[in-house]
Scaffold this motif. Structure first.
Motif, PDB file in Angstrom:
ATOM      1  N   GLU A  11      57.254  35.089  43.209  1.00 51.00           N
ATOM      2  CA  GLU A  11      55.809  34.839  43.354  1.00 51.00           C
ATOM      3  C   GLU A  11      55.391  33.641  42.513  1.00 51.00           C
ATOM      4  OE1 GLU A  11      57.141  37.690  42.588  1.00 51.00           O
ATOM      5  OE2 GLU A  11      56.630  39.044  44.252  1.00 51.00           O
ATOM      6  N   VAL A  12      56.009  33.589  41.284  1.00 47.89           N
ATOM      7  CA  VAL A  12      55.618  32.456  40.444  1.00 47.89           C
ATOM      8  C   VAL A  12      56.059  31.146  41.055  1.00 47.89           C
ATOM      9  CG1 VAL A  12      55.966  31.417  38.151  1.00 47.89           C
ATOM     10  CG2 VAL A  12      55.633  33.890  38.338  1.00 47.89           C
ATOM     11  N   GLU A  13      57.210  31.143  41.636  1.00 45.86           N
ATOM     12  CA  GLU A  13      57.728  29.939  42.290  1.00 45.86           C
ATOM     13  C   GLU A  13      56.839  29.496  43.444  1.00 45.86           C
ATOM     14  OE1 GLU A  13      60.124  26.743  42.492  1.00 45.86           O
ATOM     15  OE2 GLU A  13      60.305  28.337  40.983  1.00 45.86           O
ATOM     16  N   ALA A  14      56.429  30.435  44.106  1.00 45.69           N
ATOM     17  CA  ALA A  14      55.560  30.121  45.272  1.00 45.69           C
ATOM     18  C   ALA A  14      54.225  29.524  44.804  1.00 45.69           C
ATOM     19  CB  ALA A  14      55.307  31.369  46.111  1.00 45.69           C
ATOM     20  N   GLU A  15      53.699  30.078  43.709  1.00 45.58           N
ATOM     21  CA  GLU A  15      52.415  29.587  43.219  1.00 45.58           C
ATOM     22  C   GLU A  15      52.555  28.158  42.699  1.00 45.58           C
ATOM     23  OE1 GLU A  15      48.901  30.801  40.077  1.00 45.58           O
ATOM     24  OE2 GLU A  15      50.581  32.153  40.355  1.00 45.58           O
ATOM     25  N   LEU A  16      53.697  27.907  42.034  1.00 45.93           N
ATOM     26  CA  LEU A  16      53.915  26.554  41.548  1.00 45.93           C
ATOM     27  C   LEU A  16      54.011  25.560  42.705  1.00 45.93           C
ATOM     28  CD1 LEU A  16      56.476  27.220  38.658  1.00 45.93           C
ATOM     29  CD2 LEU A  16      54.117  26.463  38.442  1.00 45.93           C
ATOM     30  N   ALA A  17      54.691  25.972  43.744  1.00 46.23           N
ATOM     31  CA  ALA A  17      54.778  25.073  44.916  1.00 46.23           C
ATOM     32  C   ALA A  17      53.391  24.776  45.495  1.00 46.23           C
ATOM     33  CB  ALA A  17      55.699  25.722  45.968  1.00 46.23           C
ATOM     34  N   LEU A  18      52.562  25.818  45.496  1.00 46.97           N
ATOM     35  CA  LEU A  18      51.200  25.620  46.013  1.00 46.97           C
ATOM     36  C   LEU A  18      50.428  24.627  45.142  1.00 46.97           C
ATOM     37  CD1 LEU A  18      48.952  26.410  47.998  1.00 46.97           C
ATOM     38  CD2 LEU A  18      48.408  28.346  46.483  1.00 46.97           C
ATOM     39  N   LEU A  19      50.616  24.780  43.836  1.00 49.02           N
ATOM     40  CA  LEU A  19      49.916  23.871  42.934  1.00 49.02           C
ATOM     41  C   LEU A  19      50.389  22.434  43.132  1.00 49.02           C
ATOM     42  CD1 LEU A  19      49.818  26.015  39.647  1.00 49.02           C
ATOM     43  CD2 LEU A  19      47.875  25.392  41.099  1.00 49.02           C
TER      44      LEU A  19
END
Length: 635
Positions: A11-19
């Protein structure tokens, strides 16, 4: 660390990609915004440049329009002023400054006081300053009232309306309280005062918040001067018209007086002519009847002289009558065949005795006058009028010649035109006075010779020559001595009658060859004797009566070929007797009637001709004229 990183949740990885993606989009948006800002900056800069250019163009155009307006004011002779009624300040156009003599004073301010000093009032003549002050005060108050009303752009319409029919934009509104005419002091020493017309309009400008007065100024000095001059001319024309009307009245009165005098003169001449011709008829008629057979040569010459003298007396009387007829346009000609040589010899021969008595020679010469053809023997001309011309010219030559002689030259000057000259060795006529002698009563007075006669002869000659279509003049004689009077006249050549025919023409006969029976109605015994004698010479039978009533009865009871009817007779005059004869039933009413009269004017002869007469024989009776008159109605 590897073990810990491996432990990061998905989930954290996904959020970073979004950012990361959002950051990338933000950078792109910022770049796009910067690009757009750069474009807008360039557009704004271009717009600003265009705005500057437009502002400069408007400034230049406004300057041109302002100069055009000022030039138009100058050409039209107008100036303008805008007055702020609240701030007591105003601006003037250059031409307004020039008109008012306030050069360089484009702006004016300060409250006017009629008792104080103000640039505007200082230019006004002292006696009209209060009028200008009151006018300015009235306009200021009215403009402030408009401001208080708060109606933007409202113009004052409370001024009086001019009712003058020819008023145009208040140019003639003498009663309009927004127009004022006043005088200002001359612009320089010695220059007269000038008249100014000011026309004002009050208004409220909402944008400026100002109560304004718009004033138009015009120099009307020349206009006033022109109006005054036109008024003076109009008054002068009116005076002249009244003078002309008065003159017309006086001329009408004078004309009436002249007409009455002329009528009286005509009546006097007619009566004098009648009263003189009656005894002349006896003298000349008896000479005409005188039988010269058996007379000596000297007696025959004296008889001819008496006959010619009678003719001269008759012609002198006729000159007076001819003048009256010429003035009224009634002078006429009667042309008949005329033998030139015999006529000239007889006419000039009459003056031979007068010339001899003065020791002068008088001779007749034929001349060519540069035209290579002799003068014809017979022409058609008025014998009596031609004799008048010759007698006047030859008699003057004899009168004004003291020594030497007179030569009469005659000959053709062109086809159907002849000339005769009367050349004397007398006193001569100065060139500057030659025109005088052809006017009525014109006479030549000199130290040696005083004029005689009536002064009508040459004036009558000029009128006769004009009537004949010829010319008459005078010049110096040969070598500058004496005078040469000349006349040129047109002529018509005719065949002359034979001697036998001439003798036959003096005998009157009826159509059947019998003798003519003539009735003569005449109250004067001498005239009856003359008429009977002359008619007897013409081979006529004559009956005599003494008044018109006897003439009517004689015609009613007899057979006459012609009646000679005197106009003035007792019991019944000639015109009434003629009317009664024409009213008789039957053929006798057609008897030809010839007026036998001592009158010579048309007006005096008119009653007789209106009554039915068809011919006239004037007294003194001349045998040739009597013959022609009867022959014209009986053949």
């Amino acid at each position: 660390m590897d073990a810990a990183a491996a432990m990061i949740p998905e989930e954290v990885e996904a959020e970073l990609a979004l950012l990361r993606r959002r950051l990338a989009r933000s950078e792109a948006a910022r770049a796009e915004a910067e690009a757009l800002l750069e474009v807008k900056s360039r557009v704004l800069a271009q717009a600003n440049e265009q705005l500057k250019a437009n502002r400069e163009h408007l400034r230049i155009e406004l300057g041109q329009r302002t100069r055009q307006l000022l030039e138009a004011q100058r050409v039209a002779g107008f100036g303008t002023m805008i007055w702020d009624a609240e701030a007591f300040k105003g601006e003037m156009s250059p031409h307004c400054q020039a008109l008012l003599g306030l050069h360089g004073l484009a702006a004016i301010d300060g409250v006017m006081s009629v008792d104080g000093s103000h640039p505007m009032l200082d230019r006004v003549v002292p006696e009209e300053r209060r009028k200008v002050f009151e006018f300015s005060k009235r306009l200021t108050i009215r403009a402030l009232e408009l401001k208080r009303s708060g109606v933007a752009g409202h113009k004052d319409t409370s001024h009086q309306v001019c009712t003058t029919e020819d008023c145009q934009t208040c140019a003639h509104m003498a009663d309009c309280d927004r127009m004022l005419e006043f005088r200002i002091i001359g612009l320089s020493d010695g220059e007269p005062n000038r008249m100014i017309r000011a026309l004002a309009e009050t208004s409220f400008d909402e944008d400026l918040g100002r109560a304004l007065v718009f004033i138009t100024v015009q120099d009307i000095t020349r206009e006033i001067e022109a109006a005054n001059e036109a008024d003076a001319l109009r008054q002068r024309d009116q005076r002249r018209m009244r003078e002309l009307e008065q003159l017309a009245v006086e001329l009408r009165a004078a004309r009436e007086v002249a007409e009455r005098a002329n009528a009286a003169k005509t009546r006097f001449l007619a009566m004098m002519s009648h009263d003189i011709r009656t005894p002349m008829n006896g003298v000349i008629g008896m000479l005409e009847l005188f039988d010269d057979a058996g007379l000596s040569e000297s007696q025959h010459e004296m008889l001819q002289l008496m006959r010619s003298s009678g003719d001269q007396l008759r012609m002198l009387l006729d000159d007076i009558i001819d003048l009256e007829q010429a003035e009224s346009g009634k002078l006429t000609l009667a042309a008949f065949p005329l033998e030139v040589g015999t006529f000239l010899g007889t006419s000039i021969g009459f003056w031979a005795r007068a010339a001899r008595n003065k020791g002068l020679t008088l001779q007749l010469e034929r001349a060519a006058f540069g035209y290579d053809r002799p003068l014809v023997e017979w022409i058609v001309a008025d014998r009596y009028r031609l004799r008048q011309i010759i007698d006047n010219l030859v008699s003057n030559a004899v009168k004004y010649t003291k020594r030497g002689g007179i030569v009469v030259r005659v000959g053709p000057v062109a086809e159907n035109r002849f000339r005769f000259e009367v050349i004397d060795t007398g006193i001569g006529i100065p060139p500057e006075r030659r025109a005088e002698i052809f006017v009525d009563f014109g006479q030549l007075h000199t130290v040696d010779v005083q004029a005689g006669g009536s002064g009508l002869g040459l004036a009558i000659c000029r009128r006769i020559v004009d009537l004949m279509g010829g010319t008459i003049g005078v010049e110096a004689g040969p070598g500058g001595i004496g005078s040469c009077f000349w006349v040129e006249l047109p002529f018509v050549e005719v065949d002359g009658p034979t001697a036998a025919k001439q003798k036959e023409e003096k005998r009157l006969r009826r159509f059947d060859g019998g003798r003519l029976r003539v009735l003569v109605a005449e109250d004067v015994e001498t005239n009856r004797i003359v008429a009977r004698g002359m008619l007897g010479k013409l081979g006529c039978d004559v009956d005599l009566v003494t008044n018109g009533e006897e003439a009517v009865e004689a015609v009613r009871n007899g057979q006459f070929d012609v009646v000679l009817m005197d106009m003035s007779m007792p019991v019944l005059d000639g015109p009434e007797a003629t009317r009664r004869i024409k009213a008789i039933p039957g053929a006798v009413s057609r008897t030809p009637i010839i007026a036998l009269t001592a009158y010579s004017g048309r007006a005096e002869l008119a009653p007789m001709m209106t009554a039915g007469a068809i011919g006239v024989v004037k007294k003194p009776i001349v045998l040739e004229e009597l013959y022609r008159a009867i022959r014209s109605v009986c053949h």
